[in-house]
Design a protein around this motif. Structure first.
Motif, PDB file in Angstrom:
ATOM      1  N   GLU A   9      -5.363  -2.752   2.807  1.00  0.00           N
ATOM      2  CA  GLU A   9      -4.233  -2.090   3.448  1.00  0.00           C
ATOM      3  C   GLU A   9      -4.418  -2.146   4.955  1.00  0.00           C
ATOM      4  N   PRO A  10      -3.478  -2.559   5.739  1.00  0.00           N
ATOM      5  CA  PRO A  10      -2.239  -3.158   5.271  1.00  0.00           C
ATOM      6  C   PRO A  10      -2.485  -4.554   4.698  1.00  0.00           C
ATOM      7  N   LEU A  11      -1.625  -4.957   3.826  1.00  0.00           N
ATOM      8  CA  LEU A  11      -1.729  -6.264   3.197  1.00  0.00           C
ATOM      9  C   LEU A  11      -1.414  -7.351   4.229  1.00  0.00           C
ATOM     10  N   SER A  17       0.477  -0.351  -7.014  1.00  0.00           N
ATOM     11  CA  SER A  17       0.112   0.191  -5.706  1.00  0.00           C
ATOM     12  C   SER A  17      -1.378   0.107  -5.401  1.00  0.00           C
ATOM     13  N   PRO A  61       5.499  -0.346   2.257  1.00  0.00           N
ATOM     14  CA  PRO A  61       4.247   0.351   2.516  1.00  0.00           C
ATOM     15  C   PRO A  61       4.192   1.693   1.788  1.00  0.00           C
TER      16      PRO A  61
END
Length: 85
Positions: free
Chosen positions: A16-18, A11, A34
């Motif tokens: 973020e976000p990927l 994690s 997510p």
């Protein structure tokens, strides 16, 4: 013979976000979902429940909730089976 299933959790992604173009999204043995960056006792309990539900969904041949990379389910490793009630 029973099918062997291995599960791992990672994690700590760099962003973020990927981005959808990140190389990890192209791996055929990775399921991405997510996560949330907040904490209360109630939210932590809910987060654990949802994570376990996601694992149970995959093990039962169902698509997990909030799947980030749905193309991974096309790989034979994640071939869906009809769950028996």
């Amino acid at each position: 013979m029973p099918r062997r299933t291995e599960c791992y959790l990672y994690s700590d992604l760099p962003q973020e976000p990927l981005p959808a173009t990140h190389p990890i999204t192209a791996l055929d043995n990775v399921v991405l979902t997510p996560h949330a960056a907040w904490y209360t006792e109630q939210s932590y309990t809910e987060l654990k429940r949802r994570a376990l539900e996601g694992v149970a969904d995959v093990l039962a041949g169902r698509s997990p909730r909030n799947l980030v990379n749905p193309d991974v389910l096309e790989h034979p490793r994640f071939a869906r089976v009809d769950a028996q009630d």
